[in-house]
Design an enzyme around this catalytic site. Structure first.
Site, PDB file in Angstrom:
ATOM      1  N   LYS A  38       7.032  -4.494  -3.934  1.00 15.71           N
ATOM      2  CA  LYS A  38       7.625  -5.794  -4.274  1.00 15.71           C
ATOM      3  C   LYS A  38       7.327  -6.188  -5.715  1.00 15.71           C
ATOM      4  CE  LYS A  38       7.850 -10.376  -2.115  1.00 15.71           C
ATOM      5  NZ  LYS A  38       9.271 -10.489  -2.211  1.00 15.71           N
ATOM      6  N   GLY A  43      -0.644  -5.509  -7.188  1.00 12.28           N
ATOM      7  CA  GLY A  43      -0.676  -4.055  -7.307  1.00 12.28           C
ATOM      8  C   GLY A  43       0.578  -3.507  -7.961  1.00 12.28           C
ATOM      9  N   CYS A  44       1.709  -4.042  -7.588  1.00  8.51           N
ATOM     10  CA  CYS A  44       2.977  -3.563  -8.134  1.00  8.51           C
ATOM     11  C   CYS A  44       3.094  -3.892  -9.620  1.00  8.51           C
ATOM     12  CB  CYS A  44       4.148  -4.153  -7.350  1.00  8.51           C
ATOM     13  SG  CYS A  44       4.139  -3.649  -5.612  1.00  8.51           S
ATOM     14  N   THR A  45       2.598  -5.041 -10.008  1.00 13.57           N
ATOM     15  CA  THR A  45       2.627  -5.426 -11.415  1.00 13.57           C
ATOM     16  C   THR A  45       1.709  -4.511 -12.220  1.00 13.57           C
ATOM     17  OG1 THR A  45       3.145  -7.715 -10.864  1.00 13.57           O
ATOM     18  CG2 THR A  45       2.208  -7.315 -13.048  1.00 13.57           C
ATOM     19  N   ALA A  48       3.435  -1.080 -12.601  1.00 11.14           N
ATOM     20  CA  ALA A  48       4.549  -1.112 -13.553  1.00 11.14           C
ATOM     21  C   ALA A  48       4.044  -1.238 -14.990  1.00 11.14           C
ATOM     22  CB  ALA A  48       5.500  -2.260 -13.221  1.00 11.14           C
TER      23      ALA A  48
END
Length: 153
Positions: A38, A43-45, A48
């Protein structure tokens, strides 16, 4: 079941906030495809930003990096701008591509089971063959590990 090393990478065409991306159009150079749950979550940020911070190094190695999640193209655009991301972000709302790579499956949170993205990364060689797979990725140091594998191709 995840796509195996040595097998052809499943083909895909996905929209991004900057146009369409397809496996076929990127053949002939290394491709990193990472699946994440998401936009704009911690974590995703971090993942990326990790890939974006190494964008020049991936480019020197001739590699393209694509992040894929079920989020919309609009959300991807806002996420990319907010965090100054340089990686392409593909929108897979029906999780068709994630399923074809084995990156969609059962997860568990606080004892509840649900279906979602299994954070995983695939390195696809210039010939379209999967060269390396990272299942159930831990974010810290991951982009560096992937870059080392790209440079070893």
């Amino acid at each position: 079941m995840t796509v195996a090393v040595g097998s052809p990478a499943p083909d895909f065409t996905l929209p991004t906030d900057q146009g369409e991306l397809s496996l076929a159009a990127l053949k002939g150079r290394p491709l990193v495809v990472y699946f994440y749950p998401k936009d704009d979550t911690s974590g995703c940020t971090r993942e990326a930003i990790g890939f974006s911070s190494l964008a020049e190094e991936f480019a020197k190695a001739g590699a393209t990096v694509i992040g894929i999640s079920p989020d919309t193209v609009d959300k991807h655009g806002k996420f990319r701008v907010k965090h100054k991301l340089t990686v392409a972000l593909g929108s897979d709302p029906d999780h068709r591509v994630a399923e074809s790579y084995g990156a969609w499956g059962e997860k568990s949170l606080y004892g509840k089971k649900y279906l979602g993205i299994i954070r995983s990364t695939f390195l696809i060689g210039p010939d379209g063959i999967v060269a390396r797979v990272w299942p159930k990725v831990k974010v810290e140091g991951h982009a560096e590990d992937v870059l080392a594998a790209v440079n070893a191709l």
